[in-house]
Structures are given as C-alpha cells and as structure tokens.
Design a protein around this motif. Structure first.
Motif, PDB file in Angstrom:
ATOM      1  N   ALA A 135       0.844  -1.131   0.034  1.00  0.00           N
ATOM      2  CA  ALA A 135       0.019  -0.009   0.030  1.00  0.00           C
ATOM      3  C   ALA A 135       0.919   1.100  -0.040  1.00  0.00           C
ATOM      4  O   ALA A 135       0.611   2.301  -0.545  1.00  0.00           O
ATOM      5  CB  ALA A 135      -0.892  -0.129   1.209  1.00  0.00           C
ATOM      6  N   ILE A 154      -2.299   9.038   6.315  1.00  0.00           N
ATOM      7  CA  ILE A 154      -2.048   7.772   5.664  1.00  0.00           C
ATOM      8  C   ILE A 154      -0.794   7.165   5.791  1.00  0.00           C
ATOM      9  O   ILE A 154      -0.374   6.136   5.930  1.00  0.00           O
ATOM     10  CB  ILE A 154      -2.521   7.901   4.153  1.00  0.00           C
ATOM     11  N   VAL A 266      -7.758  -1.821   2.162  1.00  0.00           N
ATOM     12  CA  VAL A 266      -6.867  -0.637   1.790  1.00  0.00           C
ATOM     13  C   VAL A 266      -6.035  -0.854   0.626  1.00  0.00           C
ATOM     14  O   VAL A 266      -5.722  -0.015  -0.139  1.00  0.00           O
ATOM     15  CB  VAL A 266      -6.313  -0.039   3.048  1.00  0.00           C
ATOM     16  N   GLU A 267      -5.178  -1.771   0.567  1.00  0.00           N
ATOM     17  CA  GLU A 267      -3.942  -2.443  -0.339  1.00  0.00           C
ATOM     18  C   GLU A 267      -4.801  -2.292  -1.868  1.00  0.00           C
ATOM     19  O   GLU A 267      -4.447  -1.681  -2.728  1.00  0.00           O
ATOM     20  CB  GLU A 267      -3.318  -3.236  -0.121  1.00  0.00           C
ATOM     21  N   PHE A 269      -7.794  -0.765  -2.526  1.00  0.00           N
ATOM     22  CA  PHE A 269      -8.265   0.543  -2.887  1.00  0.00           C
ATOM     23  C   PHE A 269      -7.450   1.180  -3.617  1.00  0.00           C
ATOM     24  O   PHE A 269      -7.359   2.009  -4.608  1.00  0.00           O
ATOM     25  CB  PHE A 269      -8.824   1.387  -1.681  1.00  0.00           C
ATOM     26  N   MET A 270      -5.964   1.108  -2.879  1.00  0.00           N
ATOM     27  CA  MET A 270      -4.775   2.207  -3.338  1.00  0.00           C
ATOM     28  C   MET A 270      -4.290   1.525  -4.774  1.00  0.00           C
ATOM     29  O   MET A 270      -4.016   2.253  -5.638  1.00  0.00           O
ATOM     30  CB  MET A 270      -3.843   2.193  -2.241  1.00  0.00           C
ATOM     31  N   TYR A 286     -11.574   7.495  -2.744  1.00  0.00           N
ATOM     32  CA  TYR A 286     -10.519   6.701  -2.532  1.00  0.00           C
ATOM     33  C   TYR A 286     -10.083   6.987  -1.179  1.00  0.00           C
ATOM     34  O   TYR A 286      -9.815   6.122  -0.200  1.00  0.00           O
ATOM     35  CB  TYR A 286      -9.591   6.350  -3.337  1.00  0.00           C
ATOM     36  N   VAL A 290      -9.891   4.914   2.527  1.00  0.00           N
ATOM     37  CA  VAL A 290      -8.566   4.574   2.829  1.00  0.00           C
ATOM     38  C   VAL A 290      -8.255   4.962   4.305  1.00  0.00           C
ATOM     39  O   VAL A 290      -8.111   4.328   5.348  1.00  0.00           O
ATOM     40  CB  VAL A 290      -7.328   4.797   2.107  1.00  0.00           C
ATOM     41  N   ARG A 291      -8.644   6.315   4.415  1.00  0.00           N
ATOM     42  CA  ARG A 291      -8.458   6.842   6.009  1.00  0.00           C
ATOM     43  C   ARG A 291      -9.364   6.329   7.169  1.00  0.00           C
ATOM     44  O   ARG A 291      -9.195   5.972   8.142  1.00  0.00           O
ATOM     45  CB  ARG A 291      -8.729   8.312   5.921  1.00  0.00           C
ATOM     46  N   HIS A 293     -10.683   3.150   6.766  1.00  0.00           N
ATOM     47  CA  HIS A 293     -10.362   1.682   7.139  1.00  0.00           C
ATOM     48  C   HIS A 293      -9.134   1.745   7.964  1.00  0.00           C
ATOM     49  O   HIS A 293      -8.876   0.932   9.011  1.00  0.00           O
ATOM     50  CB  HIS A 293      -9.970   1.157   5.796  1.00  0.00           C
TER      51      HIS A 293
END
Length: 303
Positions: A135, A154, A266-267, A269-270, A286, A290-291, A293
C-alpha cells in the motif's frame, strides 16, 4: 467497455454456444465489468458477464470451483478479446429471498472445506505482512503523479501497521485456510428454488478463510467485533473448524479478521487508484475510504 468490442465479444460467445440472441437486458454495468441477461431466439436465457483485469480470472475460478463441488453457476462458454474476459453463464433467475447469516455461515463452511487449487494466487502470513508495504508503494506512485499529496496521516498509519505486521499476522495459517471467495457478501450468495449458488469469484485466492467471514457484513458500517463473533460461532456450529474461534496474532479471532480484512481492502483500494481505475477524479472518495479503514485497523489490530 467500447460498444463495438462488447458486441464482438458477445458474438464470439454466441458462436461458441451455437446460439442467437434475441434481446439483452442490463443487470449491472460499471467501468471494469458488466452483467446482462440474454434471451435467445428459442426462449432460453443466459447471463453475459464481461470484465477486464484484474477481474479476468473468474472463468478459471468458476470452473475449478464447479469441478471441486462448490455450488456455482455453470460456465456455458468463455472467450477473451483485447484484454476483456466474456462469459455465458447459467441464468439462476430471481432469488427467492435474500441470504441471511445462517446461509452465509453454511456456504462458507462448504467453500472452506473445498480442496485448494494450485492455480489460485496465495495470500499467506508473508503475504499479509507485506500488504502495508505494498500500500505504501502505491502511495509513492500516486504522489509521483502529483496525487494524494496531503496524506501524511495515511503514510504514518501504514508505517505503524507495517511495524506491527509480523506479530499481528501470526496465526494466518490457522484453519480455515484454503479457498477465499474475497467478495463474500449476501449479494454474492444466490438463494434460488434449486438451492444456493455462490457468485462473483473474480478475485478468489488461497488464504485465511476468516477474511471471508469478516467481509460478510460489509465495510460501510463501523466494524462490529461482537457481531462477527456471533457469526464465527454460527460458522462453527454449522460445521466449520473450531480453530476459527482461536486467538491469533495476540488478538481475538474477530478483531484479527476484521483488522486484516481492512488492511487487505486498503491495499486493494490504493492499487485501484493508481493501476486499474487511475482517475484523479475518484481520489477524494478513495482517500476517504482508506482513511476510515486505516483508523479501524489501528484500533482492531491494537497498533
């Protein structure tokens, strides 16, 4: 998907199936995949599903699952054209009801008991441990593209999780370990007049089955370890391995599962942001996800 390419892909499938299409009805379509219901001239129906990378392995996963005894839709025909997978699938019709937690637990038991398939990618303890670093690599590529610039929180959260990952990933190989559906939600479990079928195997892999159980209730609401604990107990009562309730990584099973499922999300999504979607217009959504999660992960994994 380009309309001309879509039509050519469908024409290839119809030729393979020796069918002529009378009508097409969109069921769900987005930028990376789509589902349509086809009615043929003889009155029969089928599902036309198409997808591009990284969702282009589903035909293989469905055929493997079917061969190994998992209830899934039959694949009538498949073809690949310019990087897009197309499939003609068995039309299961409208579900008779929504899947509930008991349905989900019972289906998970069947899937997790299935013999592993060498063709599936593997996410073991080493793979889990590497997710925060992957990530962070995605974040680096996004910043090189002048995106995700004000995201030091992040970066810091990923660094903290990476430092704790070796200890917190312990127990990844505890049962259930094997088939992981990866999109295991009530909408992926079709309850029909002829029983149940699991749908949407595009990202199936071999790994900790607790990730499936953690995904069942979705990620839109705040994670609820107590609710997941009840679901895990239902899973065991339906025949799942009692190891599903065992502590791992120094944490209760439910917190471990919810925490690592969100690291995995998270990984993903990124990676979507920089590789598969790669559209700066989607960055605010996104980044927000991510924040949220990562905040959950720090709490769940007690980092």
């Amino acid at each position: 998907m380009d309309a001309t390419l879509n039509a050519e892909l469908l024409d290839n499938l119809l030729t393979l199936a020796n069918q002529t299409c009378a009508s097409r009805e969109e069921v769900r379509v987005w930028s990376m995949s789509g589902v349509e219901r086809l009615t043929f001239t003889d009155g029969s129906t089928a599902i036309f599903k198409y997808a591009r990378r990284p969702f282009d392995r589903e035909e293989q996963a469905l055929r493997l699952a079917k061969t190994l005894g998992v209830p899934v839709p039959s694949v009538h025909a498949s073809a690949v054209l310019d990087g897009w997978l197309g499939m003609l699938l068995e039309d299961l019709g409208a579900p008779i009801r929504e899947a509930d937690d008991l349905d989900g637990a019972a289906a998970a038991v069947v899937l997790h008991r299935t013999r592993t398939a060498a063709a599936l990618p593997v996410l073991d303890q080493e793979g889990l441990r590497g997710l925060p670093a992957r990530a962070s690599e995605h974040l680096g590529h996004l910043r090189k593209a002048d995106r995700w610039e004000d995201t030091h929180d992040i970066e810091d959260a990923l660094d903290r999780i990476a430092q704790a990952a070796e200890a917190r990933s312990a127990g990844a190989a505890f049962g259930p370990f094997g088939w992981v559906h990866s999109e295991f939600h009530p909408t992926s479990l079709h309850i029909g007049r002829r029983g149940w079928r699991l749908l949407d195997f595009a990202r199936a892999f071999t790994g900790p089955g607790l990730l499936d159980l953690a995904s069942w209730h979705g990620t839109l609401d705040n994670p609820d370890p107590a609710r997941l604990r009840v679901f895990l107990e239902t899973y065991v009562s339906e025949g799942g391995t009692p190891d599903a309730l065992a502590k791992r990584g120094g944490l209760p099973a439910e917190k471990w599962a919810l925490g690592w499922h969100r690291v995995w999300a998270v990984e993903w999504f990124m990676e979507q942001s920089i590789r598969w979607i790669n559209d700066p217009a989607t960055d605010p959504a996104y980044i927000k996800a991510v924040r949220r999660h990562l905040t959950d992960v720090l709490h769940l994994l007690e980092v």
